[in-house]
Design a protein around this motif. Structure first.
Motif, PDB file in Angstrom:
ATOM      1  N   ALA A 133      -4.341  15.089   5.107  1.00 17.82           N
ATOM      2  CA  ALA A 133      -4.280  14.623   3.690  1.00 17.82           C
ATOM      3  C   ALA A 133      -5.796  14.709   3.276  1.00 17.82           C
ATOM      4  O   ALA A 133      -6.787  14.849   3.782  1.00 17.82           O
ATOM      5  CB  ALA A 133      -3.869  13.271   3.736  1.00 17.82           C
ATOM      6  N   GLU A 136      -7.717  13.327  -2.516  1.00 15.61           N
ATOM      7  CA  GLU A 136      -6.925  13.347  -4.010  1.00 15.61           C
ATOM      8  C   GLU A 136      -5.457  13.332  -3.914  1.00 15.61           C
ATOM      9  O   GLU A 136      -4.817  13.316  -4.926  1.00 15.61           O
ATOM     10  CB  GLU A 136      -7.592  14.707  -4.741  1.00 15.61           C
ATOM     11  CG  GLU A 136      -7.024  16.046  -4.008  1.00 15.61           C
ATOM     12  CD  GLU A 136      -7.952  16.475  -3.004  1.00 15.61           C
ATOM     13  OE1 GLU A 136      -7.883  17.807  -2.916  1.00 15.61           O
ATOM     14  OE2 GLU A 136      -8.934  15.705  -2.718  1.00 15.61           O
ATOM     15  N   ASP A 137      -4.893  13.260  -2.757  1.00 18.04           N
ATOM     16  CA  ASP A 137      -3.581  13.241  -2.395  1.00 18.04           C
ATOM     17  C   ASP A 137      -3.051  11.886  -2.973  1.00 18.04           C
ATOM     18  O   ASP A 137      -3.928  10.759  -2.784  1.00 18.04           O
ATOM     19  CB  ASP A 137      -3.000  13.531  -1.090  1.00 18.04           C
ATOM     20  CG  ASP A 137      -3.230  14.823  -0.827  1.00 18.04           C
ATOM     21  OD1 ASP A 137      -3.294  15.819  -1.597  1.00 18.04           O
ATOM     22  OD2 ASP A 137      -3.227  15.263   0.656  1.00 18.04           O
ATOM     23  N   GLU A 138      -1.939  11.955  -3.356  1.00 17.29           N
ATOM     24  CA  GLU A 138      -1.442  10.427  -3.828  1.00 17.29           C
ATOM     25  C   GLU A 138      -1.392   9.523  -2.598  1.00 17.29           C
ATOM     26  O   GLU A 138      -1.146  10.095  -1.334  1.00 17.29           O
ATOM     27  CB  GLU A 138       0.251  10.114  -4.385  1.00 17.29           C
ATOM     28  CG  GLU A 138       1.071  11.124  -3.721  1.00 17.29           C
ATOM     29  CD  GLU A 138       2.360  11.049  -4.425  1.00 17.29           C
ATOM     30  OE1 GLU A 138       3.300  10.442  -4.020  1.00 17.29           O
ATOM     31  OE2 GLU A 138       2.340  11.861  -5.074  1.00 17.29           O
ATOM     32  N   LEU A 139      -1.362   8.243  -2.528  1.00 15.93           N
ATOM     33  CA  LEU A 139      -1.653   7.303  -1.519  1.00 15.93           C
ATOM     34  C   LEU A 139      -0.529   7.396  -0.439  1.00 15.93           C
ATOM     35  O   LEU A 139      -0.622   7.444   0.871  1.00 15.93           O
ATOM     36  CB  LEU A 139      -1.575   5.869  -2.142  1.00 15.93           C
ATOM     37  CG  LEU A 139      -1.925   4.712  -1.024  1.00 15.93           C
ATOM     38  CD1 LEU A 139      -3.431   5.268  -0.686  1.00 15.93           C
ATOM     39  CD2 LEU A 139      -2.319   3.410  -1.895  1.00 15.93           C
ATOM     40  N   ILE A 140       0.939   7.659  -0.922  1.00 12.45           N
ATOM     41  CA  ILE A 140       1.996   7.585   0.037  1.00 12.45           C
ATOM     42  C   ILE A 140       1.901   8.761   0.852  1.00 12.45           C
ATOM     43  O   ILE A 140       2.042   9.116   1.947  1.00 12.45           O
ATOM     44  CB  ILE A 140       3.375   7.576  -1.082  1.00 12.45           C
ATOM     45  CG1 ILE A 140       3.560   6.320  -1.593  1.00 12.45           C
ATOM     46  CG2 ILE A 140       4.525   8.251  -0.038  1.00 12.45           C
ATOM     47  CD1 ILE A 140       4.764   6.262  -2.286  1.00 12.45           C
ATOM     48  N   ARG A 141       1.397  10.021   0.161  1.00 14.45           N
ATOM     49  CA  ARG A 141       1.252  11.199   0.840  1.00 14.45           C
ATOM     50  C   ARG A 141       0.162  11.030   2.014  1.00 14.45           C
ATOM     51  O   ARG A 141      -0.027  11.508   3.151  1.00 14.45           O
ATOM     52  CB  ARG A 141       0.736  12.253   0.008  1.00 14.45           C
ATOM     53  CG  ARG A 141       0.663  13.603   0.786  1.00 14.45           C
ATOM     54  CD  ARG A 141       2.056  14.173   0.828  1.00 14.45           C
ATOM     55  NE  ARG A 141       1.722  15.318   1.963  1.00 14.45           N
ATOM     56  CZ  ARG A 141       1.974  15.077   3.042  1.00 14.45           C
ATOM     57  NH1 ARG A 141       2.788  14.220   3.644  1.00 14.45           N
ATOM     58  NH2 ARG A 141       1.691  16.205   3.934  1.00 14.45           N
ATOM     59  N   GLN A 142      -0.899  10.246   1.574  1.00 17.28           N
ATOM     60  CA  GLN A 142      -2.130  10.297   2.675  1.00 17.28           C
ATOM     61  C   GLN A 142      -1.448   9.398   3.703  1.00 17.28           C
ATOM     62  O   GLN A 142      -1.861   9.656   4.928  1.00 17.28           O
ATOM     63  CB  GLN A 142      -3.164   9.501   1.887  1.00 17.28           C
ATOM     64  CG  GLN A 142      -4.098  10.320   0.929  1.00 17.28           C
ATOM     65  CD  GLN A 142      -5.098   9.840   0.450  1.00 17.28           C
ATOM     66  OE1 GLN A 142      -5.825   8.723   0.992  1.00 17.28           O
ATOM     67  NE2 GLN A 142      -5.605   9.828  -0.743  1.00 17.28           N
TER      68      GLN A 142
END
Length: 185
Positions: A133, A136-142
């Motif tokens: 991750a 800058e990825d959205e929190l869910i993606r991280q």
């Protein structure tokens, strides 16, 4: 360092980790390591003066391989195929080169928390957890990406899915879960 000396050091580290995992770090003496290896204590002391030196050497080797993996992973494109390749490499290392130390760390958590090298290992493992991750990825993606790597690490714990599940089945299951998490689907 010549190849024979390097091979002996690696054998000492491998056997010591096995004993540390079997008996516990605190309950294992260098005498027992030498006996298991069928070498004299002076021969063992030639390579390592103390148990902590053995453990620090193993952790240093692990840290170097983590840095190599993290560097390689950072250079990969952010595609499903690249994420799969990263997960495959992490899984292979956890089942191979990293396996003895991960098992040791699971059994000897108190020792690992006391050693400066143990703290460095935890820091580097978090580096690996973060390779899938970007900030800058959205929190869910991280979170999914980090859980994917944690699934692989947990899959290296032989007890997780039960005594009837082989290490290979457990590793394959952990990899399948990690791939699902990393794909974000």
């Amino acid at each position: 360092m010549n190849a024979r000396r390097s091979d002996t050091r690696e054998r000492i580290q491998q056997v010591a980790l096995e004993l540390f995992a079997e008996r516990g770090y605190e309950k294992t003496s260098l005498r027992e390591v030498a006996e298991r290896l069928q070498i004299t204590r002076p021969a063992l002391y030639y390579h390592f003066k103390a148990k902590e030196d053995i453990l620090n050497g193993v952790i240093e080797d692990l840290n170097r391989s983590i840095d190599e993996l993290a560097g390689w992973a950072a250079a990969q494109p952010r595609t499903d195929a690249a994420r799969r390749a990263i997960l495959d490499r992490i899984s292979a290392l956890l089942q191979g080169q990293w396996r003895p130390l991960v098992r040791f760390a699971q059994v000897n958590q108190a020792v690992m928390s006391e050693l400066p090298a143990g703290e460095e290992m935890r820091h580097r493992m978090m580096k690996i957890v973060s390779v899938l991750a970007r900030p800058e990825d959205e929190l869910i993606r991280q979170f999914e990406a980090k859980l994917a790597v944690i699934a692989l690490i947990m899959g290296s714990a032989s007890f997780l899915l039960g005594p009837d599940v082989s290490d290979e089945e457990q590793a394959a299951t952990a990899l399948a879960v990690a791939v699902k998490l990393a794909s974000g689907r």
